[in-house]
Design an enzyme around this catalytic site. Sequence first.
Site, PDB file in Angstrom:
ATOM      1  N   LYS A 192       0.858  -1.199   0.000  1.00  0.00           N
ATOM      2  CA  LYS A 192       0.000   0.000   0.000  1.00  0.00           C
ATOM      3  C   LYS A 192       0.893   1.248   0.000  1.00  0.00           C
ATOM      4  O   LYS A 192       1.969   1.214  -0.587  1.00  0.00           O
ATOM      5  CB  LYS A 192      -0.971  -0.044   1.176  1.00  0.00           C
TER       6      LYS A 192
ATOM      7  N   GLU B 238      -9.528  -0.783  -1.615  1.00  0.00           N
ATOM      8  CA  GLU B 238      -9.211   0.618  -1.295  1.00  0.00           C
ATOM      9  C   GLU B 238      -9.292   1.485  -2.545  1.00  0.00           C
ATOM     10  O   GLU B 238      -9.680   2.657  -2.470  1.00  0.00           O
ATOM     11  CB  GLU B 238      -7.827   0.692  -0.630  1.00  0.00           C
TER      12      GLU B 238
END
Length: 248
Positions: free
Chosen positions: A11, A97
């Site tokens: 991420k 996400e």
Amino acid sequence: MRKPFIAANWKMNKTAEETEEFINSFLPLVKDVSGADILLAPPYTSLGVAARLLKSSHVILAAQNVFYEEKGAYTGEISPAMLKSAGCSCVIIGHSERRQYFSETDTIVNRKIKTARKNGLDVILCIGESLQEREANKTFDVLDRQLAGSLADLPLDRITVAYEPIWAIGTGKTATKEQANEAHAHIRQWMRKHKEGADAVRIQYGGSVTPDNIESLMTQPEVDGALVGGASLKPDSFAKIVTGAIKN
Ligand code: PGA
């Protein structure tokens, strides 16, 4: 049997220097591992250093996202050809996400997969339901909708599916091994019904995977590996997940 496939999704974590530090510690820990495929997906700005350090290793380099156009006036976006030339052979597409914070729809995900494949990249396609959807007994409907939309007009070669229930991501609340296996079995059934070659596709579980729960998850016949966020940020923790994933 499908070979276990363990992927690290970092991420928005780690600078280039931190990436170098991680890889220098991590590679010796997995140098003798041949029973699982290992993948690292650092941020874009770490791809260069990661490609250099991973070059003579068996660790696969991936990006966390890609754009669906080949080139042009798309400020801030990155094309599949750029990823290839940076040393990536794979890309994660459709992470929850991205869907949640960047409004990615199944149509966008489908376009991204098409352009990525056309440029010779393998793809990890992420799907998964929210807590609300699970509680309303809509899990299978959501998975069917995401699979149909994301994989429209696409064959299954070059595809890995990551089942990531949103309620399990970064929450410490892992799906039980039975919940994971049930969802994976449903995904496999959908692929068998609609596409060729479903039995060869690896389905990873993602959502609070740790060194402590990987072995139990991997006992399940439909769990072929994991997509790991938080627990992939430390070399020893991620290496333990890799070795724990190898089925005996
Ligand atoms: P987590 O993230 O392991 O931190 O839950 C998984 C993912 O989002 O891929």
